[in-house]
Motif scaffolding. Structure first.
Motif, mmCIF file in Angstrom:
data_model
loop_
_atom_site.group_PDB
_atom_site.id
_atom_site.type_symbol
_atom_site.label_atom_id
_atom_site.label_comp_id
_atom_site.label_asym_id
_atom_site.label_seq_id
_atom_site.Cartn_x
_atom_site.Cartn_y
_atom_site.Cartn_z
ATOM 1 N N GLN A 168 0.830 -1.208 0.000
ATOM 2 C CA GLN A 168 0.000 0.000 0.000
ATOM 3 C C GLN A 168 0.863 1.256 0.000
ATOM 4 O O GLN A 168 0.566 2.221 -0.704
ATOM 5 N N ALA A 169 1.950 1.240 0.761
ATOM 6 C CA ALA A 169 2.857 2.393 0.787
ATOM 7 C C ALA A 169 3.428 2.658 -0.601
ATOM 8 O O ALA A 169 3.582 3.814 -1.013
ATOM 9 N N LEU A 170 3.733 1.605 -1.345
ATOM 10 C CA LEU A 170 4.255 1.778 -2.693
ATOM 11 C C LEU A 170 3.175 2.274 -3.655
ATOM 12 O O LEU A 170 3.451 3.085 -4.538
ATOM 13 N N SER A 171 1.961 1.792 -3.477
ATOM 14 C CA SER A 171 0.888 2.268 -4.363
ATOM 15 C C SER A 171 0.606 3.747 -4.127
ATOM 16 O O SER A 171 0.159 4.443 -5.047
ATOM 17 N N ASP A 172 0.883 4.244 -2.932
ATOM 18 C CA ASP A 172 0.699 5.666 -2.638
ATOM 19 C C ASP A 172 1.613 6.549 -3.492
ATOM 20 O O ASP A 172 1.316 7.718 -3.703
ATOM 21 N N ILE A 173 2.736 5.980 -3.965
ATOM 22 C CA ILE A 173 3.642 6.741 -4.834
ATOM 23 C C ILE A 173 3.617 6.192 -6.260
ATOM 24 O O ILE A 173 4.546 6.412 -7.036
ATOM 25 N N ASP A 174 2.556 5.474 -6.597
ATOM 26 C CA ASP A 174 2.332 4.933 -7.948
ATOM 27 C C ASP A 174 3.401 3.953 -8.411
ATOM 28 O O ASP A 174 3.773 3.926 -9.581
#
Length: 114
Positions: free
Chosen positions: A63-69
Motif C-alpha cells: 500500500q505504501a508503494l501504491s501511494d507513490i504509484d
C-alpha cells in the motif's frame, strides 16, 4: 508518516518473471544464465515476523508503494509473503520503504581479503 518499526526485508537473490496460470497471477524464478528482461521482477521478503503478522506488514508495504504509484504484488514465495516490484522500480521502492521505516538487509561481498 506511518512507519513499521522493526520491519526488515531482504532482496531475494534471483530475478522473477510473471506467469499466467488459471488461478491468477504467479511468479517464477528466472533461471541462471537467462538475461533479465524489461518486465523482470525483484522480490522482497520480510525477515521477521512470520505468520499472519508478516502478511499484514507486506500488504502495508505494498500500500505504501501504491501511494507513490509504484506497482507491486504480494504473493507467496518460499513459504511466506513476498513483495514483488518491477526491477526498474527497485531503487524507488526501496528508498520509499526506507523512508517508511523499513530496514533493507543487503548482502555485501568481500572484494579483498584482510
Amino acid at each position: 508518516m506511518n512507519t513499521l518499526p522493526l520491519s526488515v526485508v531482504h532482496r531475494l537473490p534471483q530475478g522473477y518473471r510473471r506467469t499466467a496460470k488459471q488461478s491468477g497471477f504467479h511468479v517464477e524464478p528466472i533461471p541462471p544464465g537467462v538475461r533479465c528482461e524489461e518486465n523482470c521482477l525483484v522480490g522482497l521478503k520480510l525477515l521477521s515476523p512470520a505468520g499472519e503478522g508478516a502478511w499484514t506488514i507486506i500488504r502495508r508495504l505494498s500500500q505504501a508503494l501504491s501511494d507513490i504509484d509504484v506497482e507491486s504484488a504480494v504473493l507467496e514465495c518460499d513459504g511466506g509473503p513476498c513483495l514483488f516490484v518491477c526491477c526498474r522500480d527497485e531503487c524507488t521502492a526501496t528508498c520509499h520503504l526506507k523512508n517508511f521505516g523499513v530496514a533493507i538487509a543487503e548482502t555485501f561481498s568481500l572484494t579483498r581479503p584482510f
